[in-house]
Design an enzyme around this catalytic site. Structure first.
Site, PDB file in Angstrom:
ATOM      1  N   GLU A  50       0.880  -1.163   0.000  1.00 27.82           N
ATOM      2  CA  GLU A  50       0.000   0.000   0.000  1.00 27.82           C
ATOM      3  C   GLU A  50       0.914   1.208   0.000  1.00 27.82           C
ATOM      4  OE1 GLU A  50      -2.208   1.445   3.495  1.00 27.82           O
ATOM      5  OE2 GLU A  50      -4.008   1.167   2.288  1.00 27.82           O
ATOM      6  N   ASP A  61      -4.968  10.559   8.868  1.00 25.46           N
ATOM      7  CA  ASP A  61      -3.733  10.034   9.432  1.00 25.46           C
ATOM      8  C   ASP A  61      -3.387  10.687  10.758  1.00 25.46           C
ATOM      9  OD1 ASP A  61      -2.836   8.121   7.440  1.00 25.46           O
ATOM     10  OD2 ASP A  61      -2.665   9.843   6.100  1.00 25.46           O
ATOM     11  N   TYR A 176     -10.850  -2.503   3.095  1.00 29.73           N
ATOM     12  CA  TYR A 176      -9.982  -2.018   4.178  1.00 29.73           C
ATOM     13  C   TYR A 176     -10.855  -1.851   5.419  1.00 29.73           C
ATOM     14  CZ  TYR A 176      -6.074   0.597   6.266  1.00 29.73           C
ATOM     15  OH  TYR A 176      -5.029   1.005   7.050  1.00 29.73           O
TER      16      TYR A 176
END
Length: 288
Positions: A50, A61, A176
């Site tokens: 990834e 993030d 995911y």
């Protein structure tokens, strides 16, 4: 589904293994360094990649990967040289699945058709836009499928049934799944309690294989993910922290890194040895 993902999951199933997928920020701390890092993790046993494309406002993030975005940008990273790196990686590893993690603004800026076509031509198999929920995904999905790119969506740990149904229907390649709430990072570990429920809730809707991410930083986390029924695990912040420990930057008189100054790896041998050891241990934990 990309034939590379299909072949990978089929092969791993036959061998009784799960997938270990490391996340690497392209261009961190320089494009050349990130290419060497990719080579190291593949040699150490990574089943797929990834890859991140640096962006100035990575809202999904945590601090560790946020810093890698900014460090890569300071080192001269651009979307164009990310595409060049992907082309090189694809040439060197023709059968390796390559997934991209890119923020939606990049797609908007380049135009959907151009964006997906460029990454497909470079050799990417899938693209995950972490700030685009599946309920807003229709134009992205259409452009991805037109370019033969697998669209990937995030399945939140406590998502509503309608969201999980949409994720399973719209994702190709893999899903995911987030093993806990929040942003990326090892500051909050993967929550082992309830992982089976997270995976089974998604699998009810017959989507592609599930990979668990967020907070996966130790071999036991990988083992727990696979024991819960996931096809494998994705590790980002733990990988990025290893790189961070070996990168230094120019600082001001107070020791604070100067913005806009590129980072440099202090000891390449030590960095690559640590990455090799980490990836090897995480991959070993995928044995069922």
């Amino acid at each position: 589904m990309s034939p590379r993902y299909e072949n990978l999951f089929s092969s791993l199933h036959e061998r009784g293994e799960g997938a270990f997928v490391p996340f690497i920020m392209l261009g961190d701390p320089t494009p050349e360094d990130s290419l060497k890092i990719v080579r190291t993790v593949v040699a150490a046993g990574a089943d797929a990649l990834e890859l991140g494309v640096p962006f100035s406002d990575p809202v999904a993030d945590g601090p560790t990967i946020q810093a890698s975005h900014l460090r890569a940008l300071d080192g001269g990273a651009t979307v164009d040289n990310a595409l060049e790196l992907i082309s090189t990686i694809r040439t060197e590893f023709p059968e390796l699945p390559i997934g991209m993690l890119i923020y939606g603004n990049v797609a908007f800026t380049r135009g959907f058709d151009r964006f997906y076509t460029e990454f497909a031509q470079a050799g990417a198999d899938s693209i995950l836009l972490p700030d685009v929920p599946v309920r807003e995904g229709a134009p992205f999905i259409a452009a991805a499928q037109k370019a033969d790119i697998d669209p990937i969506f995030i399945a939140p740990a406590r998502a509503a049934e309608e969201t999980l149904k949409g994720v399973a229907k719209s994702s190709q390649g893999y899903i995911y799944a987030i093993s806990r709430d929040g942003v990326t990072g090892t500051e909050k570990q993967s929550e082992t309690l309830g992982l089976e429920e997270v995976v089974s809730n998604i699998q009810r809707f017959d989507g592609p294989p599930v990979l668990l991410g967020f907070g996966i930083s130790e071999p036991t986390h990988v083992q727990d993910a696979i024991a819960a029924g996931a096809a494998g695990a994705i590790t980002g912040s733990a990988m990025t922290k290893i790189i961070d420990r070996h990168v230094s930057r120019e600082t001001d008189t107070d020791g604070i890194p100067l913005e806009g100054t590129p980072g440099r790896i202090d000891n390449e041998t030590a960095l690559h040895e640590e990455l090799t050891e980490f990836v090897s241990r995480m991959k070993a934990a995928t044995q069922k």
